[in-house]
Scaffold this active site. Structure first.
Site, PDB file in Angstrom:
ATOM      1  N   HIS A  90       0.828  -1.212   0.000  1.00 33.27           N
ATOM      2  CA  HIS A  90       0.000   0.000   0.000  1.00 33.27           C
ATOM      3  C   HIS A  90       0.862   1.261   0.000  1.00 33.27           C
ATOM      4  O   HIS A  90       0.444   2.313  -0.458  1.00 33.27           O
ATOM      5  CB  HIS A  90      -0.906   0.040   1.233  1.00 33.27           C
ATOM      6  CG  HIS A  90      -1.694  -1.211   1.431  1.00 33.27           C
ATOM      7  ND1 HIS A  90      -2.633  -1.639   0.528  1.00 33.27           N
ATOM      8  CD2 HIS A  90      -1.673  -2.143   2.419  1.00 33.27           C
ATOM      9  CE1 HIS A  90      -3.174  -2.772   0.955  1.00 33.27           C
ATOM     10  NE2 HIS A  90      -2.600  -3.102   2.101  1.00 33.27           N
ATOM     11  N   HIS A 115       5.399   6.877   6.626  1.00 28.02           N
ATOM     12  CA  HIS A 115       5.082   6.366   5.292  1.00 28.02           C
ATOM     13  C   HIS A 115       4.628   7.520   4.409  1.00 28.02           C
ATOM     14  O   HIS A 115       4.461   8.644   4.886  1.00 28.02           O
ATOM     15  CB  HIS A 115       4.001   5.276   5.380  1.00 28.02           C
ATOM     16  CG  HIS A 115       2.707   5.789   5.924  1.00 28.02           C
ATOM     17  ND1 HIS A 115       2.358   5.681   7.244  1.00 28.02           N
ATOM     18  CD2 HIS A 115       1.676   6.442   5.324  1.00 28.02           C
ATOM     19  CE1 HIS A 115       1.170   6.241   7.432  1.00 28.02           C
ATOM     20  NE2 HIS A 115       0.745   6.712   6.289  1.00 28.02           N
ATOM     21  N   HIS A 117       2.235   8.983   0.829  1.00 23.30           N
ATOM     22  CA  HIS A 117       1.108   8.839  -0.106  1.00 23.30           C
ATOM     23  C   HIS A 117       1.432   9.679  -1.332  1.00 23.30           C
ATOM     24  O   HIS A 117       1.958  10.782  -1.201  1.00 23.30           O
ATOM     25  CB  HIS A 117      -0.187   9.327   0.546  1.00 23.30           C
ATOM     26  CG  HIS A 117      -0.566   8.545   1.769  1.00 23.30           C
ATOM     27  ND1 HIS A 117      -1.352   7.429   1.730  1.00 23.30           N
ATOM     28  CD2 HIS A 117      -0.228   8.716   3.078  1.00 23.30           C
ATOM     29  CE1 HIS A 117      -1.511   6.936   2.952  1.00 23.30           C
ATOM     30  NE2 HIS A 117      -0.831   7.712   3.791  1.00 23.30           N
ATOM     31  N   GLU A 129      -3.203  13.298   0.694  1.00 31.32           N
ATOM     32  CA  GLU A 129      -4.485  12.840   1.239  1.00 31.32           C
ATOM     33  C   GLU A 129      -5.311  14.031   1.705  1.00 31.32           C
ATOM     34  O   GLU A 129      -6.453  14.210   1.298  1.00 31.32           O
ATOM     35  CB  GLU A 129      -4.234  11.866   2.394  1.00 31.32           C
ATOM     36  CG  GLU A 129      -3.491  10.622   1.929  1.00 31.32           C
ATOM     37  CD  GLU A 129      -3.937   9.383   2.662  1.00 31.32           C
ATOM     38  OE1 GLU A 129      -3.633   9.277   3.861  1.00 31.32           O
ATOM     39  OE2 GLU A 129      -4.596   8.532   2.043  1.00 31.32           O
ATOM     40  N   HIS A 142       3.455  10.952   6.335  1.00 32.13           N
ATOM     41  CA  HIS A 142       2.811  10.764   7.635  1.00 32.13           C
ATOM     42  C   HIS A 142       3.799  10.153   8.613  1.00 32.13           C
ATOM     43  O   HIS A 142       4.443   9.153   8.290  1.00 32.13           O
ATOM     44  CB  HIS A 142       1.585   9.841   7.507  1.00 32.13           C
ATOM     45  CG  HIS A 142       0.434  10.484   6.787  1.00 32.13           C
ATOM     46  ND1 HIS A 142      -0.596   9.765   6.233  1.00 32.13           N
ATOM     47  CD2 HIS A 142       0.157  11.799   6.564  1.00 32.13           C
ATOM     48  CE1 HIS A 142      -1.462  10.618   5.678  1.00 32.13           C
ATOM     49  NE2 HIS A 142      -1.024  11.852   5.871  1.00 32.13           N
ATOM     50  N   THR A 224      -6.057   6.603   7.687  1.00 35.13           N
ATOM     51  CA  THR A 224      -6.587   6.817   6.328  1.00 35.13           C
ATOM     52  C   THR A 224      -6.603   5.524   5.517  1.00 35.13           C
ATOM     53  O   THR A 224      -6.901   5.548   4.329  1.00 35.13           O
ATOM     54  CB  THR A 224      -5.761   7.888   5.581  1.00 35.13           C
ATOM     55  OG1 THR A 224      -4.423   7.401   5.418  1.00 35.13           O
ATOM     56  CG2 THR A 224      -5.747   9.205   6.333  1.00 35.13           C
TER      57      THR A 224
END
Ligand code: NAG
Ligand code: NAG
Length: 380
Positions: A90, A115, A117, A129, A142, A224
């Site tokens: 992910h 991590h 996004h 996000e 994050h 999230t």
């Protein structure tokens, strides 16, 4: 296709679906059959009323002067132990050592992991996000922490309403390479497939954060990603960090969400959740809209010193003019006085130059005679 075959196919599909539902670990994705609009069917919290991310409408935020700057603890003391870099299908995750933490919230929080996004490599397509006034940033970092004052570990904390604190950092692209992010991006080629893990050199985690940690948005939200537990105290910084376009492109195009043994490779892209309804939640701001125009104490000091220097300079100039006017009755006298001392200076300089020329010519002659000598003392 004849009808018995069709019936068999339908029966097969029915059982496959029920089997998938009963499986404990459901493989969720951002789009597709267990995509984000289906998450709540499998993970009920994802359909809750305090979900993340959200769009921050800046005119509807509420200034709260009690929101002090958050203080990362030990982020720069990375030690000698390597970090682990993991492709979990992910995102890319770095586990953080337990001595790293966060101060400035009502409790002390301990760092767990960080991590990212991102989008899909097409220019102008944001992959953050959270959004600000409806606009995405290029990517988002994050940093996840758990409330170590109230709970013994991450798994105990992640289901509690004050269990987690996550820092959200907007990433934008510019011309310059951000060397801090290369500590992650440079190693992503080693974990291209889901479930791959590598050890990477430890680095200063604080260098990934923006400089100003005093200006942020705060709200109560959720993870999230499934299981979307509504346990996160969010801190989304106003200041953004910048990476180069090449760094972003590499991040967005290098990982697969599929495993190494999977025959069908799937790029890991657009791993962001769409913004969720605020449902009457209020987003707090640690700063007021006008405070950006206010001056910091450093700037005030600089201005005071600047003005003082200017005044002193002006006083000196005024004093000089007054003095020169007083010492000479008219400008003519001033003119007559001037040429007198200047030739003397010139004469002195001329004679000096002549002497130097002489000296040069003599030394150069001397040098010509003993040319090898300067190089010989160099030898030990
Ligand atoms: C976390 O803490 C809970 C409660 O004390 C405990 O039952 C559980 O085993 C712990 N989990 C881990 C992974 O340490
Ligand atoms: C988050 O929820 C707590 C109650 O659990 C409340 O005290 C706090 O003010 C809320 N924070 C924000 C930013 O709304």
């Amino acid at each position: 296709m004849n009808s018995p075959a069709l019936i068999l196919l339908l029966i097969f599909l029915f059982f496959q679906r029920t089997a998938a539902n009963s499986v404990e670990e459901i493989t969720w994705t951002y789009s597709g059959s267990v995509g984000q609009s289906e998450w709540s069917e499998y993970f009920p919290d994802c359909g809750g009323a305090s979900q993340s991310p959200v769009d921050v409408t800046t005119t509807q935020t509420k200034y709260d002067p009690s929101l002090v700057p958050v203080t990362p603890l030990g982020y720069s003391q990375h030690g000698n132990q390597p970090f682990s870099l993991h492709n979990n299908g992910h995102t890319v995750v770095i586990e953080l050592p337990g001595w790293m933490g966060l101060q400035g919230l009502p409790w002390l929080f301990t760092a767990v992991q960080l991590h990212l996004h991102w989008g899909n490599g097409s220019p102008g397509h944001g992959g953050s996000e959270h959004t600000i006034d409806g606009r995405s940033a290029d990517a988002e970092l994050h940093v996840v922490h758990y409330n170590s004052e109230l709970y013994p570990n991450m798994s105990a904390a992640m289901t509690q309403r004050d269990g987690l604190a996550v820092l959200g950092i907007f990433i934008e692209t510019g011309e310059e390479t951000n060397p801090a992010f290369n500590n992650i991006i440079n190693y992503m080629s080693r974990i291209r497939h889901a479930d791959q893990k590598e050890f990477i050199p430890a680095f200063d985690v604080q260098s990934l954060l923006p400089r100003s940690l005093g200006r942020y948005y705060r709200y109560n939200g959720s993870l999230t990603t499934p299981p979307c537990y509504q346990s996160v105290i969010w801190t989304v910084f106003q200041e953004r960090v910048q990476i180069s376009k090449a760094q972003l492109l590499k991040m967005e195009t290098i990982l697969y969400s599929s495993k190494a043994e999977d025959s069908h490779r799937m790029l890991l892209q657009d791993n962001y959740r769409v913004t969720q309804s605020l449902n009457h939640r209020v987003v707090l701001a640690s700063f007021s809209a006008e405070s950006g125009k206010e001056l910091s104490s450093g700037e005030v000091t600089a201005i005071v010193i600047g003005v003082m220097c200017g005044c002193v300079g002006l006083a000196v100039i005024v004093r000089f003019i007054v003095k020169t006017i007083r010492s000479s009755s008219s400008w003519d006298v001033l003119h007559n006085n001037r040429p007198a001392p200047s030739p003397r200076v010139n004469d002195q300089e001329h004679s000096k130059e002549k002497k130097q020329d002489l000296a040069l010519s003599t030394t150069s002659e001397a040098e010509k005679k003993e040319e090898p000598s300067p190089s010989s003392p160099a030898e030990p």
